[in-house]
Design a protein around this motif. Sequence first.
Motif, mmCIF file in Angstrom:
data_model
loop_
_atom_site.group_PDB
_atom_site.id
_atom_site.type_symbol
_atom_site.label_atom_id
_atom_site.label_comp_id
_atom_site.label_asym_id
_atom_site.label_seq_id
_atom_site.Cartn_x
_atom_site.Cartn_y
_atom_site.Cartn_z
ATOM 1 N N GLU A 194 0.821 -1.208 0.000
ATOM 2 C CA GLU A 194 0.000 0.000 0.000
ATOM 3 C C GLU A 194 0.854 1.257 0.000
ATOM 4 O O GLU A 194 0.603 2.196 -0.760
ATOM 5 C CB GLU A 194 -0.950 0.006 1.200
ATOM 6 N N LEU A 195 1.876 1.285 0.829
ATOM 7 C CA LEU A 195 2.743 2.461 0.885
ATOM 8 C C LEU A 195 3.591 2.574 -0.379
ATOM 9 O O LEU A 195 3.741 3.662 -0.934
ATOM 10 C CB LEU A 195 3.634 2.400 2.127
ATOM 11 N N PHE A 196 4.100 1.452 -0.851
ATOM 12 C CA PHE A 196 4.937 1.437 -2.051
ATOM 13 C C PHE A 196 4.154 1.930 -3.262
ATOM 14 O O PHE A 196 4.673 2.683 -4.089
ATOM 15 C CB PHE A 196 5.466 0.020 -2.286
ATOM 16 N N SER A 197 2.885 1.537 -3.357
ATOM 17 C CA SER A 197 2.076 1.913 -4.528
ATOM 18 C C SER A 197 1.737 3.406 -4.546
ATOM 19 O O SER A 197 1.399 3.952 -5.589
ATOM 20 C CB SER A 197 0.791 1.081 -4.576
ATOM 21 N N LYS A 198 1.852 4.084 -3.417
ATOM 22 C CA LYS A 198 1.576 5.520 -3.361
ATOM 23 C C LYS A 198 2.744 6.359 -3.884
ATOM 24 O O LYS A 198 2.587 7.542 -4.146
ATOM 25 C CB LYS A 198 1.246 5.944 -1.930
ATOM 26 N N LEU A 199 3.907 5.722 -4.035
ATOM 27 C CA LEU A 199 5.088 6.430 -4.524
ATOM 28 C C LEU A 199 5.064 6.500 -6.044
ATOM 29 O O LEU A 199 4.468 5.648 -6.706
ATOM 30 C CB LEU A 199 6.356 5.703 -4.058
ATOM 31 N N ASP A 200 5.728 7.519 -6.602
ATOM 32 C CA ASP A 200 5.799 7.585 -8.058
ATOM 33 C C ASP A 200 6.840 6.592 -8.572
ATOM 34 O O ASP A 200 7.595 6.006 -7.798
ATOM 35 C CB ASP A 200 6.055 9.015 -8.550
ATOM 36 N N ARG A 201 6.873 6.398 -9.879
ATOM 37 C CA ARG A 201 7.730 5.361 -10.486
ATOM 38 C C ARG A 201 9.214 5.569 -10.161
ATOM 39 O O ARG A 201 9.934 4.607 -9.897
ATOM 40 C CB ARG A 201 7.541 5.331 -12.009
ATOM 41 N N SER A 202 9.662 6.811 -10.173
ATOM 42 C CA SER A 202 11.089 7.048 -9.898
ATOM 43 C C SER A 202 11.433 6.704 -8.450
ATOM 44 O O SER A 202 12.507 6.160 -8.167
ATOM 45 C CB SER A 202 11.462 8.500 -10.207
ATOM 46 N N GLN A 203 10.523 6.983 -7.531
ATOM 47 C CA GLN A 203 10.738 6.645 -6.126
ATOM 48 C C GLN A 203 10.728 5.133 -5.941
ATOM 49 O O GLN A 203 11.536 4.585 -5.186
ATOM 50 C CB GLN A 203 9.677 7.302 -5.251
ATOM 51 N N GLN A 204 9.811 4.458 -6.623
ATOM 52 C CA GLN A 204 9.758 3.001 -6.546
ATOM 53 C C GLN A 204 11.053 2.387 -7.075
ATOM 54 O O GLN A 204 11.600 1.460 -6.486
ATOM 55 C CB GLN A 204 8.558 2.466 -7.333
ATOM 56 N N LYS A 205 11.551 2.947 -8.177
ATOM 57 C CA LYS A 205 12.794 2.437 -8.754
ATOM 58 C C LYS A 205 13.949 2.639 -7.774
ATOM 59 O O LYS A 205 14.778 1.740 -7.590
ATOM 60 C CB LYS A 205 13.077 3.153 -10.075
ATOM 61 N N LEU A 256 13.794 2.810 -4.513
ATOM 62 C CA LEU A 256 13.650 1.840 -3.421
ATOM 63 C C LEU A 256 14.079 0.437 -3.851
ATOM 64 O O LEU A 256 14.707 -0.279 -3.081
ATOM 65 C CB LEU A 256 12.207 1.817 -2.906
ATOM 66 N N ARG A 257 13.722 0.064 -5.063
ATOM 67 C CA ARG A 257 14.145 -1.261 -5.555
ATOM 68 C C ARG A 257 15.674 -1.332 -5.636
ATOM 69 O O ARG A 257 16.270 -2.356 -5.324
ATOM 70 C CB ARG A 257 13.514 -1.544 -6.911
ATOM 71 N N ASN A 258 16.289 -0.228 -6.044
ATOM 72 C CA ASN A 258 17.760 -0.193 -6.105
ATOM 73 C C ASN A 258 18.374 -0.315 -4.711
ATOM 74 O O ASN A 258 19.480 -0.816 -4.566
ATOM 75 C CB ASN A 258 18.249 1.091 -6.779
ATOM 76 N N GLN A 259 17.644 0.158 -3.699
ATOM 77 C CA GLN A 259 18.126 0.066 -2.320
ATOM 78 C C GLN A 259 17.860 -1.305 -1.710
ATOM 79 O O GLN A 259 18.290 -1.579 -0.600
ATOM 80 C CB GLN A 259 17.474 1.150 -1.456
ATOM 81 N N GLY A 260 17.105 -2.170 -2.433
ATOM 82 C CA GLY A 260 16.873 -3.524 -1.948
ATOM 83 C C GLY A 260 15.435 -3.847 -1.606
ATOM 84 O O GLY A 260 15.170 -4.881 -0.987
ATOM 85 N N TYR A 261 14.477 -3.009 -2.006
ATOM 86 C CA TYR A 261 13.071 -3.299 -1.721
ATOM 87 C C TYR A 261 12.665 -4.578 -2.440
ATOM 88 O O TYR A 261 12.871 -4.735 -3.634
ATOM 89 C CB TYR A 261 12.173 -2.139 -2.181
ATOM 90 N N ARG A 262 12.122 -5.507 -1.670
ATOM 91 C CA ARG A 262 11.608 -6.764 -2.204
ATOM 92 C C ARG A 262 10.567 -7.254 -1.213
ATOM 93 O O ARG A 262 10.875 -7.441 -0.041
ATOM 94 C CB ARG A 262 12.739 -7.772 -2.354
#
Length: 116
Positions: free
Chosen positions: A18-29, A31-37
């Motif tokens: 829910e929190l992840f989906s509220k972020l824009d695409r660049s923010q999601q990217k 976070l994924r680069n930081q290890g979000y899984r």
Amino acid sequence: MKLIDGLNYREWQKRNTELFSKLDRSQQKELRNQGYRNKGWLHVQKSWKLLKNFCQEISLFDHKLKNHDLLGAINHSILEAEQAKNVASESLEILEANYNKVKELADQALDKYQIL
């Protein structure tokens, strides 16, 4: 079923999603680069920490400044200051009421019992 911080695995995943989906695409990217899984207990817990840290870094004030909305940033600051003032006033009233209650109880105790 294992609970951590009062939530089970699925609830942690849902909260993250829910929190992840509220972020824009660049923010999601980012976070994924930081290890979000969001799969596997350890990853889900680590992802929650990443989300909390990432979302704390971006304040509404900073967001408005970043988007060159100076008036919005100023208005936001004024609103936060007014809210802080209201909270402080309410807290002061509560403290004064509690002080008066304690003082009254102390006076009653002193009246009731003899000082040695």
